[in-house]
Motif scaffolding. Structure first.
Motif, PDB file in Angstrom:
ATOM      1  N   MET A 105       0.825  -1.213   0.000  1.00 37.98           N
ATOM      2  CA  MET A 105       0.000   0.000   0.000  1.00 37.98           C
ATOM      3  C   MET A 105       0.854   1.257   0.000  1.00 37.98           C
ATOM      4  N   ALA A 106       2.069   1.152   0.493  1.00 41.34           N
ATOM      5  CA  ALA A 106       2.984   2.292   0.439  1.00 41.34           C
ATOM      6  C   ALA A 106       3.468   2.525  -0.988  1.00 41.34           C
ATOM      7  N   GLU A 107       3.394   1.484  -1.813  1.00 42.58           N
ATOM      8  CA  GLU A 107       3.846   1.563  -3.203  1.00 42.58           C
ATOM      9  C   GLU A 107       2.734   1.878  -4.190  1.00 42.58           C
ATOM     10  N   LYS A 108       1.528   1.362  -3.928  1.00 40.33           N
ATOM     11  CA  LYS A 108       0.434   1.563  -4.874  1.00 40.33           C
ATOM     12  C   LYS A 108      -0.921   1.515  -4.194  1.00 40.33           C
ATOM     13  N   ASN A 109      -1.920   1.921  -4.925  1.00 41.55           N
ATOM     14  CA  ASN A 109      -3.291   1.958  -4.438  1.00 41.55           C
ATOM     15  C   ASN A 109      -3.751   0.554  -4.062  1.00 41.55           C
ATOM     16  N   PHE A 110      -4.495   0.441  -2.980  1.00 44.63           N
ATOM     17  CA  PHE A 110      -4.962  -0.865  -2.513  1.00 44.63           C
ATOM     18  C   PHE A 110      -5.738  -1.615  -3.594  1.00 44.63           C
ATOM     19  N   ASP A 111      -6.557  -0.906  -4.345  1.00 44.95           N
ATOM     20  CA  ASP A 111      -7.352  -1.557  -5.400  1.00 44.95           C
ATOM     21  C   ASP A 111      -6.474  -2.205  -6.461  1.00 44.95           C
ATOM     22  N   ASP A 112      -5.251  -1.721  -6.618  1.00 42.20           N
ATOM     23  CA  ASP A 112      -4.338  -2.265  -7.624  1.00 42.20           C
ATOM     24  C   ASP A 112      -3.499  -3.438  -7.112  1.00 42.20           C
ATOM     25  N   ILE A 113      -3.585  -3.725  -5.835  1.00 44.36           N
ATOM     26  CA  ILE A 113      -2.831  -4.839  -5.256  1.00 44.36           C
ATOM     27  C   ILE A 113      -3.554  -6.141  -5.558  1.00 44.36           C
ATOM     28  N   THR A 114      -2.827  -7.112  -6.045  1.00 43.27           N
ATOM     29  CA  THR A 114      -3.408  -8.422  -6.363  1.00 43.27           C
ATOM     30  C   THR A 114      -3.006  -9.448  -5.313  1.00 43.27           C
ATOM     31  N   ILE A 115      -3.705 -10.547  -5.315  1.00 40.79           N
ATOM     32  CA  ILE A 115      -3.345 -11.660  -4.431  1.00 40.79           C
ATOM     33  C   ILE A 115      -1.940 -12.154  -4.781  1.00 40.79           C
ATOM     34  N   GLN A 116      -1.617 -12.122  -6.074  1.00 40.91           N
ATOM     35  CA  GLN A 116      -0.276 -12.538  -6.482  1.00 40.91           C
ATOM     36  C   GLN A 116       0.782 -11.599  -5.915  1.00 40.91           C
ATOM     37  N   ASP A 117       0.478 -10.295  -5.900  1.00 39.32           N
ATOM     38  CA  ASP A 117       1.406  -9.332  -5.293  1.00 39.32           C
ATOM     39  C   ASP A 117       1.644  -9.680  -3.822  1.00 39.32           C
ATOM     40  N   LEU A 118       0.554  -9.949  -3.113  1.00 39.28           N
ATOM     41  CA  LEU A 118       0.665 -10.310  -1.699  1.00 39.28           C
ATOM     42  C   LEU A 118       1.453 -11.599  -1.517  1.00 39.28           C
ATOM     43  N   SER A 119       1.165 -12.554  -2.366  1.00 38.13           N
ATOM     44  CA  SER A 119       1.855 -13.839  -2.323  1.00 38.13           C
ATOM     45  C   SER A 119       3.356 -13.662  -2.510  1.00 38.13           C
ATOM     46  N   ASP A 120       3.722 -12.899  -3.518  1.00 37.30           N
ATOM     47  CA  ASP A 120       5.137 -12.659  -3.800  1.00 37.30           C
ATOM     48  C   ASP A 120       5.823 -11.905  -2.660  1.00 37.30           C
ATOM     49  N   LYS A 121       5.183 -10.856  -2.176  1.00 32.03           N
ATOM     50  CA  LYS A 121       5.784 -10.008  -1.138  1.00 32.03           C
ATOM     51  C   LYS A 121       5.955 -10.763   0.185  1.00 32.03           C
ATOM     52  N   ALA A 122       4.954 -11.590   0.539  1.00 36.06           N
ATOM     53  CA  ALA A 122       5.005 -12.321   1.809  1.00 36.06           C
ATOM     54  C   ALA A 122       5.730 -13.658   1.677  1.00 36.06           C
ATOM     55  N   ASN A 123       6.053 -14.009   0.449  1.00 38.19           N
ATOM     56  CA  ASN A 123       6.746 -15.274   0.173  1.00 38.19           C
ATOM     57  C   ASN A 123       5.925 -16.484   0.641  1.00 38.19           C
ATOM     58  N   VAL A 124       4.639 -16.454   0.298  1.00 38.11           N
ATOM     59  CA  VAL A 124       3.738 -17.576   0.570  1.00 38.11           C
ATOM     60  C   VAL A 124       2.948 -17.862  -0.704  1.00 38.11           C
ATOM     61  N   SER A 125       2.346 -19.026  -0.766  1.00 37.73           N
ATOM     62  CA  SER A 125       1.547 -19.364  -1.950  1.00 37.73           C
ATOM     63  C   SER A 125       0.204 -18.640  -1.899  1.00 37.73           C
ATOM     64  N   ARG A 126      -0.415 -18.519  -3.048  1.00 36.36           N
ATOM     65  CA  ARG A 126      -1.744 -17.914  -3.112  1.00 36.36           C
ATOM     66  C   ARG A 126      -2.729 -18.715  -2.261  1.00 36.36           C
ATOM     67  N   GLY A 127      -2.595 -20.032  -2.315  1.00 36.54           N
ATOM     68  CA  GLY A 127      -3.469 -20.903  -1.533  1.00 36.54           C
ATOM     69  C   GLY A 127      -3.352 -20.652  -0.042  1.00 36.54           C
ATOM     70  N   THR A 128      -2.145 -20.357   0.405  1.00 39.21           N
ATOM     71  CA  THR A 128      -1.920 -20.067   1.828  1.00 39.21           C
ATOM     72  C   THR A 128      -2.683 -18.815   2.238  1.00 39.21           C
TER      73      THR A 128
END
Length: 182
Positions: free
Chosen positions: A23-46
């Motif tokens: 959210m510090a980098e981009k608008n919340f609406d533009d954040i994807t589950i894949q972005d979260l997955s990559d940033k947190a280093n977890v799978s999408r399923g997790t």
């Protein structure tokens, strides 16, 4: 009460940190589950094991902080406004990244509204419109004035990257609250 597995806590913390950093980098609406997955280093399923979607993650993160403010407010109930304000501003300082992102981000108006609602609820018992300076004034109007002012000042503090220390912020806010609420 059952003990939560440390791996679960670690995953949830990584996801909460990831959403704030994104959210510090981009608008919340533009954040994807894949972005979260990559940033947190977890799978999408997790992610879906812990949260329904990114909105659920954000909502739970916000509720965690609102609940902590509520606990601190209850603990400071017998303190004067200045001392009580230190309890809050110290929490703001300790959680600077979260609050700065939530209050400075255009993608998180929900937090600002949730914070305002929380403050309205908290100030209901602090405003007395039956005597003193507030006698005869509409209580809801005074409570909303105080809560909106508080949110505005805290927002200003974060948006301007803490132009005064949290102790000075607490002293000034506490003094202003004493003038309005007593």
């Amino acid at each position: 009460m059952s003990k939560v597995d440390r791996r679960i806590l670690k995953t949830q913390e990584a996801l909460k940190t990831a959403v704030i950093e994104l959210m510090a980098e981009k608008n919340f609406d533009d954040i994807t589950i894949q972005d979260l997955s990559d940033k947190a280093n977890v799978s999408r399923g997790t992610i879906y094991l812990h949260y329904m979607d990114k909105y659920d993650l954000l909502d739970k993160l916000i509720e965690t902080h609102i609940q902590e403010l509520r606990v601190r407010c209850e603990a400071a109930a017998d303190l004067d406004f200045v001392t009580g304000s230190v309890v809050w501003t110290e929490y703001f300082e300790d959680n600077y990244t979260f609050f700065a992102t939530m209050l400075a981000s255009k993608g998180a108006p929900f937090f600002r509204n949730r914070f305002l609602d929380f403050l309205v609820e908290e100030f209901q018992n602090e405003v007395d419109n039956t005597k003193g300076k507030n006698e005869g004034l509409n209580k809801d109007l005074v409570v909303h004035f105080v809560a909106s002012s508080y949110v505005g000042i805290v927002e200003w503090w974060f948006t301007n990257e803490r132009p005064v220390s949290y102790q000075v912020l607490a002293e000034q806010l506490g003094t202003l609250l004493e003038r309005i609420c007593e």
